[in-house]
Structures are given as C-alpha cells and as structure tokens.
Design a protein around this motif. Sequence first.
Motif: not given
Length: 167
Positions: A127-135, A151-162
């Motif tokens: 997407l060329k938005l400045g984010y690499s392809g990781t969780q 009220s919610f903070k996404a993390t590498a651990e919970n991002v797949k649950d979003i």
Amino acid sequence: LEKLKEFGQAIVDLGKLSIDNYANFEQLQGGVQKLFGEKDAQTLIANANKAFSTAGMSANEYMETATGFSASLISGLKGDTEQAVKLADMAIQDMSDNANTFGTDMGSMQYAYQGFAKGAFAMLDNLKLGYSGTQEEMARLINDSGVMGDSFKATAENVKDIPFDKM
C-alpha cells in the motif's frame, strides 16, 4: 484484401472478447447474489456498473475484488450484507485512491486486502503507506488510524483478532 482479412479478424476477436466478458459478468453476478443476497447484491452490482468512473475499474474487476474479501467482511459484520456492500465500496475506492496517489498496482492492493481479510499482513507494504508487512506494523497502522477508538490498543498479539470490517 489482406487489410480486409485483418479487419474481419479484429471484429471476430472483439465479438469473442465481448461474449467472454459478458459470460464472466453473469458468473460474477451470480456469486455476488449468493454472497450478499438479492437485495444487497443489486446495490453492489449497481456500484460495479459505475466502477469505471468511481474506482477506475471494470464492473467485473469490481465484483472480483469485492467477492475476494466479502466472506470475512460479512462474517465480521454478523451477516449484515447491507453494511458489507458499503464497506466493500469504501475499500475499493480507497484502493483506487491509493493507486492514483502512489502508482500502486491495483492487483497488489487486491492481494493485500484479501490477505488482511485472512489475518495475513505480509503485503501491507504494497500500500506504500510507510508500514512494513508485519503484524506489529498492522497494529501500528490500526492505532495510527484510530479506527478502533481510544479504548483499544492494537498489538502484534491481538491484531489478528480485529475483524476485517474494522480495518
């Protein structure tokens, strides 16, 4: 005479292409109706029919793109196909904007979105938005965008649950 043969062959080729595209349209339309139900499918098909002006793609490309991530979208919305049609249209227009802004190949973005729908983020950098392809980077994008609220903070651990519909 040779030019006339070439012209005739071009007409035959154009006719064949038209028939093939229409057959593909009919098949895609049937898939859209199955996934979204008759009423909401009509809205998606109407969006597809104007996709050349709204997203720079054919009706067939639009329907292929929408159906590529629709199962996750509809599931995340607990079967709300009306909202799924709206979010699919928004996502496709976002892809088009990205392609126009950054020159990103539409196919790369389609694969990225399909990956997001499956909880795979390796193609986020497409997407060329400045984010690499990781969780971790998808979590950062979600937090930076504010789509989940304060009220919610996404993390590498919970991002797949979003759910995909929130992304």
